[in-house]
Design a protein around this motif. Sequence first.
Motif, mmCIF file in Angstrom:
data_model
loop_
_atom_site.group_PDB
_atom_site.id
_atom_site.type_symbol
_atom_site.label_atom_id
_atom_site.label_comp_id
_atom_site.label_asym_id
_atom_site.label_seq_id
_atom_site.Cartn_x
_atom_site.Cartn_y
_atom_site.Cartn_z
ATOM 1 N N ASN A 108 0.826 -1.207 0.000
ATOM 2 C CA ASN A 108 0.000 0.000 0.000
ATOM 3 C C ASN A 108 0.859 1.253 0.000
ATOM 4 N N GLU A 109 1.979 1.192 0.695
ATOM 5 C CA GLU A 109 2.885 2.343 0.715
ATOM 6 C C GLU A 109 3.468 2.612 -0.664
ATOM 7 N N ASP A 110 3.813 1.540 -1.376
ATOM 8 C CA ASP A 110 4.316 1.708 -2.743
ATOM 9 C C ASP A 110 3.271 2.391 -3.621
ATOM 10 N N CYS A 111 2.032 1.951 -3.502
ATOM 11 C CA CYS A 111 0.964 2.536 -4.324
ATOM 12 C C CYS A 111 0.722 3.993 -3.965
ATOM 13 N N GLU A 112 0.756 4.319 -2.684
ATOM 14 C CA GLU A 112 0.514 5.703 -2.265
ATOM 15 C C GLU A 112 1.592 6.636 -2.781
ATOM 16 N N ASN A 113 2.803 6.121 -2.946
ATOM 17 C CA ASN A 113 3.871 6.958 -3.502
ATOM 18 C C ASN A 113 3.588 7.374 -4.936
ATOM 19 N N VAL A 114 2.793 6.574 -5.631
ATOM 20 C CA VAL A 114 2.451 6.892 -7.020
ATOM 21 C C VAL A 114 1.157 7.692 -7.095
ATOM 22 N N TYR A 115 0.229 7.448 -6.158
ATOM 23 C CA TYR A 115 -1.080 8.104 -6.208
ATOM 24 C C TYR A 115 -0.965 9.621 -6.310
ATOM 25 N N HIS A 116 -0.135 10.211 -5.436
ATOM 26 C CA HIS A 116 -0.122 11.679 -5.360
ATOM 27 C C HIS A 116 0.446 12.332 -6.613
ATOM 28 N N LEU A 117 1.072 11.540 -7.480
ATOM 29 C CA LEU A 117 1.644 12.117 -8.698
ATOM 30 C C LEU A 117 0.579 12.511 -9.710
ATOM 31 N N VAL A 118 -0.679 12.117 -9.480
ATOM 32 C CA VAL A 118 -1.748 12.570 -10.388
ATOM 33 C C VAL A 118 -1.941 14.077 -10.290
ATOM 34 N N TYR A 119 -1.419 14.685 -9.252
ATOM 35 C CA TYR A 119 -1.523 16.137 -9.091
ATOM 36 C C TYR A 119 -0.272 16.865 -9.566
ATOM 37 N N SER A 120 0.631 16.151 -10.219
ATOM 38 C CA SER A 120 1.864 16.773 -10.717
ATOM 39 C C SER A 120 1.550 17.796 -11.794
ATOM 40 N N ALA A 168 0.639 9.276 -16.575
ATOM 41 C CA ALA A 168 1.143 7.937 -16.245
ATOM 42 C C ALA A 168 0.656 7.500 -14.866
ATOM 43 N N ALA A 169 0.667 8.430 -13.907
ATOM 44 C CA ALA A 169 0.145 8.107 -12.575
ATOM 45 C C ALA A 169 -1.360 7.852 -12.627
ATOM 46 N N GLY A 170 -2.065 8.569 -13.503
ATOM 47 C CA GLY A 170 -3.499 8.335 -13.661
ATOM 48 C C GLY A 170 -3.799 6.940 -14.184
ATOM 49 N N GLU A 171 -2.957 6.462 -15.086
ATOM 50 C CA GLU A 171 -3.136 5.098 -15.588
ATOM 51 C C GLU A 171 -2.913 4.074 -14.472
ATOM 52 N N PHE A 172 -1.920 4.325 -13.632
ATOM 53 C CA PHE A 172 -1.685 3.443 -12.480
ATOM 54 C C PHE A 172 -2.888 3.467 -11.547
ATOM 55 N N LEU A 173 -3.399 4.655 -11.263
ATOM 56 C CA LEU A 173 -4.551 4.793 -10.375
ATOM 57 C C LEU A 173 -5.780 4.090 -10.959
ATOM 58 N N HIS A 174 -5.939 4.198 -12.253
ATOM 59 C CA HIS A 174 -7.085 3.541 -12.906
ATOM 60 C C HIS A 174 -7.001 2.025 -12.752
ATOM 61 N N LYS A 175 -5.821 1.450 -12.990
ATOM 62 C CA LYS A 175 -5.677 0.001 -12.884
ATOM 63 C C LYS A 175 -5.831 -0.481 -11.449
ATOM 64 N N LYS A 176 -5.420 0.346 -10.509
ATOM 65 C CA LYS A 176 -5.481 -0.064 -9.105
ATOM 66 C C LYS A 176 -6.875 0.105 -8.506
ATOM 67 N N LEU A 177 -7.558 1.207 -8.809
ATOM 68 C CA LEU A 177 -8.792 1.529 -8.110
ATOM 69 C C LEU A 177 -10.037 1.561 -8.992
ATOM 70 N N PHE A 178 -9.895 1.961 -10.256
ATOM 71 C CA PHE A 178 -11.076 2.285 -11.051
ATOM 72 C C PHE A 178 -11.343 1.332 -12.207
ATOM 73 N N SER A 179 -10.622 0.237 -12.288
ATOM 74 C CA SER A 179 -10.903 -0.730 -13.344
ATOM 75 C C SER A 179 -11.938 -1.735 -12.845
ATOM 76 N N ARG A 180 -12.878 -2.066 -13.693
ATOM 77 C CA ARG A 180 -13.956 -2.984 -13.314
ATOM 78 C C ARG A 180 -13.469 -4.413 -13.492
ATOM 79 N N HIS A 181 -13.422 -5.133 -12.378
ATOM 80 C CA HIS A 181 -12.872 -6.484 -12.417
ATOM 81 C C HIS A 181 -13.873 -7.486 -13.005
#
Length: 1123
Positions: free
Chosen positions: A406-418, A426-439
């Motif tokens: 979770n710590e690794d993921c949080e390090n990438v999450y905040h980069l959506v505000y870069s 690129a961070a948005g794509e990571f966030l999408h795959k982690k949280l917003f993709s429909r399984h």
Amino acid sequence: MISGDLDSTNETTAHSDAGSELEETEVKGKRKRGRPGRPPSTNKKPRKSPGEKSRIEAGIRGTGRGRANGHPQQNGEGEPVTLFEVVKLGKSAMQSVVDDWIESYKQDRDIALLDLINFFIQCSGCRGTVRIEMFRNMQNAEIIRKMTEEFDEDSGDYPLTMPGPQWKKFRSNFCEFIGVLIRQCQYSIIYDEYMMDTVISLLTGLSDSQVRAFRHTSTLAAMKLMTALVNVALNLSIHQDNTQRQYEAERNKMIGKRANERLELLLQKRKELQENQDEIENMMNSIFKGIFVHRYRDAIAEIRAICIEEIGVWMKMYSDAFLNDSYLKYVGWTLHDRQGEVRLKCLKALQSLYTNRELFPKLELFTNRFKDRIVSMTLDKEYDVAVEAIRLVTLILHGSEEALSNEDCENVYHLVYSAHRPVAVAAGEFLHKKLFSRHDPQAEEALAKRRGRNSPNGNLIRMLVLFFLESELHEHAAYLVDSLWESSQELLKDWECMTELLLEEPVQGEEAMSDRQESALIELMVCTIRQAAEAHPPVGRGTGKRVLTAKERKTQIDDRNKLTEHFIITLPMLLSKYSADAEKVANLLQIPQYFDLEIYSTVLLTKLFYFHHLDALLKQIKFVVEKHVESDVLEACSKTYSILCSEEYTIQNRVDIARSQLIDEFVDRFNHSVEDLLQEGEEADDDDIYNVLSTLKRLTSFHNAHDLTKWDLFGNCYRLLKTGIEHGAMPEQIVVQALQCSHYSILWQLVKITDGSPSKYYNDYGDIIKETLSKTRQIDKIQCAKTLILSLQQLFNELVQEQGPNLDRTSAHVSGIKELARRFALTFGLDQIKTREAVATLHKDGIEFAFKYQNQKGQEYPPPNLAFLEVLSEFSSKLLRQDKKTVHSYLEKFLTEQMMERREDVWLPLISYRNSLVTGGEDDRMSVNSGSSSSKTSSVRNKKGRPPLHKKRVEDESLDNTWLNRTDTMIQTPGPLPAPQLTSTVLRENSRPMGEQIQEPESEHGSEPDFLHNPQMQISWLGQPKLEDLNRKDRTGMNYMKVRTGVRHAVRGLMEEDAEPIFEDVMMSSRSQLEDMNEEFEDTMVIDLPPSRNRRERAELRPDFFDSAAIIEDDSGFGMPMF
């Protein structure tokens, strides 16, 4: 020998005995076979012993062929005569070139090999040629040393580093040649124990050279050679597997059906393939151990990058052999490389591996060992590296969600505000795959239908809202939406789902949204609407609006139609539900500005349908205006009315009627409340004050965007202000609103009066601008100069956008900019010492702007902004003579020899600007000596007394040895420094008799005479050898200063800037500090003046420009009563 081409580093000498290492490599001595089914080559010779392999056994076709510094020599008919020339020109298909070489190798392999050897030598940029005598008498190291001596000493360039499309194509041709050569020789020649041994031995020796060109070229060749051999090994492995399966199938047949001859053939073929595989492995081991393990840590970043790029290819191509920790460790170690381009190659190499999910088990140990480093690289200082690191982390997540904590993921999450958009996307794509993709899309759609929802995205939108709230960056909703736009566009455009969550009550199994969540959802929804309608990133997330493609334009139109059709119906309902919440209403009222209002021009039935919803929207807006007095809400309502009242749409009359009725109502209410307030006077209660203030706030907000002059609001506003002046009892808020409303009334009247004609207020406005410039110059001269040059650059850019890069230098527009520059130059006044740093900084910024972009047509064409130098030349007269030399030197850093020789009309701005920097020496010298004196006074003094010839010679010598002739000098702005010694300008000898000199009172410590005459305070402008000359000039300088003081008082009124009575101390930083700076102009100069009573008094007399009381009480320019 060679100057500038040798790299004396530990990295390059780490493998000094690479040749001997290769020679000691054990190679099986058995006879090698060619392609199965073909007879062995008749040219094969017995395998050389290790001692013989160190020689290059080849002949030469002729002498004198080759190249000089990358330029081929050709025969009389102009045809290429060497492999290097053929490959460089690239006119022939590479396979035919290789086939020709193979044919010559079959005829005489020594001559063909020598051609190949010279090919590698010439590709390195060496002008030398390997001859038959060298082959017979020299070892490899001696041959390479001889070639080193024949390098071109005048140039450090070689084919792989030369600029231009020709040499870029050469690199690809070079790599292609090596690949095709191995591919065409893979069935026989590479197993003859001659060609590959010679080539690998040569490349190993060259890769160990201290000459960068040799190391770079041979490493690239060796790595491409290795890649081609890996491909051969892979094919052999496939053939082995196929042969083994055929052998097993044949052997498993019944004895009666088994073909023994076929079994023997398959067994023989398998043996041959195994022998070839062993030989290829020996070659690859020689290259890897002899070249790669030394060059992957070379001192040159390009060489390290080549090694890492190719090992990534090997691991992907032949994962069974190379994808293990023995090879992965080199990539992992190089993730810490100090150069961004090498780190970038590491990440891309790993991306190619993590893309294949089948390889994840082999990457598990590597992931555990280097995961932390990869995650930390998402914050790399190089944006390109950070982007690729985020993409790699996304691939790791896609392959195994357990690999990242979770710590690794949080390090990438905040980069959506870069602020850097590629990183954020690129961070948005990571966030999408982690949280917003429909399984499980089908199950989610079924659940949504059971709950009565039209969209299955409800839970994902709720999760988006929670993420936004937890990030606590609520003012950056637009950045979050933009980051997710490319990866989660379907989710972000589901406005139907968003309005369902806002309008409908939660169904069974759903949790009601809190007030904060509803506010966040509305804010995000408005941002998605803006992104869809405008089709470009928010402010701060891009370099400007780009031209949309036809597909993007169609998508934009479709999105606007979709959101318009949806929110025309739902927006009134949303306003009705949240009408009491100012924040939500202010956000919702931004939506109409993104409507496609052409929708109201559709067919009659549809038009009536939309008019019904338009009336509902206008009704809700009116209700909001009546209910709120917050500025944000009222301005949003005013803007909405302004958009809907646009004359180009058919709904204009309908909306105008509704707006007029609203204004009539509030004006009538305002007039009555003003009468009541004025009649009550001091006895007015809070209700009377609130009635006036609330209606006035609403009218003021509308008056900003709408012409309300026909309602004559100015009259009652004036009455309120007059009453406040006379009686002083008017509440402050009413005064502020009345002033603002009156201001808008006057502006609307001015628009009607002027109607494009010249304003009669020009003179008064000009005085205000002059006073503003004067004050800003007093606050910070350098920043003021930067502002002036920036304004000229903006005008120039606007002109280029209107007329294109080829400006007509005689046009009125260009002349207007030059005239403005001339007037700006006059504001610097006559005292060039006081404005010295500011003027130099202005020239520096102007030069950088002129050469900021290169012409896309090529370097022989002028830069697009070159014409700006003609504008900049207007400021050359404000430079001191020695500063002109420095500015001219700085200009030459941007010039090539071709630019200096150009004389066409398009280069005239450069010519005129250079001329302005090398002329006017005498006038400049007078400016240095006279300080604030006018040119007229200086010329009179010249006529009365000209200094002796020897004095003038000393003067020139002093000027020539100032800081202006030092290469490490730079212009800087004021800042703290330990107090260095001060310097003086050159003093001109006074020709007046002592009796005629004007007496001057004693000066304080640190004043101008101390600054000019104390030889202990001088270090930066004049060199140490000139101190004795300065001591000899002291007596002359003292006499001169007395005369100068009188002249300065005489010309005080002629100066254009408001000169202060205290002379400013000017100096440069010390020599020791300048040595640590780069050879270019800087924006800051460090100054630490010694304390003096003059400066303290001056600081006490200056007003605080950020203190409103000081501005009001100052009767020098802005002092005026409030009413």
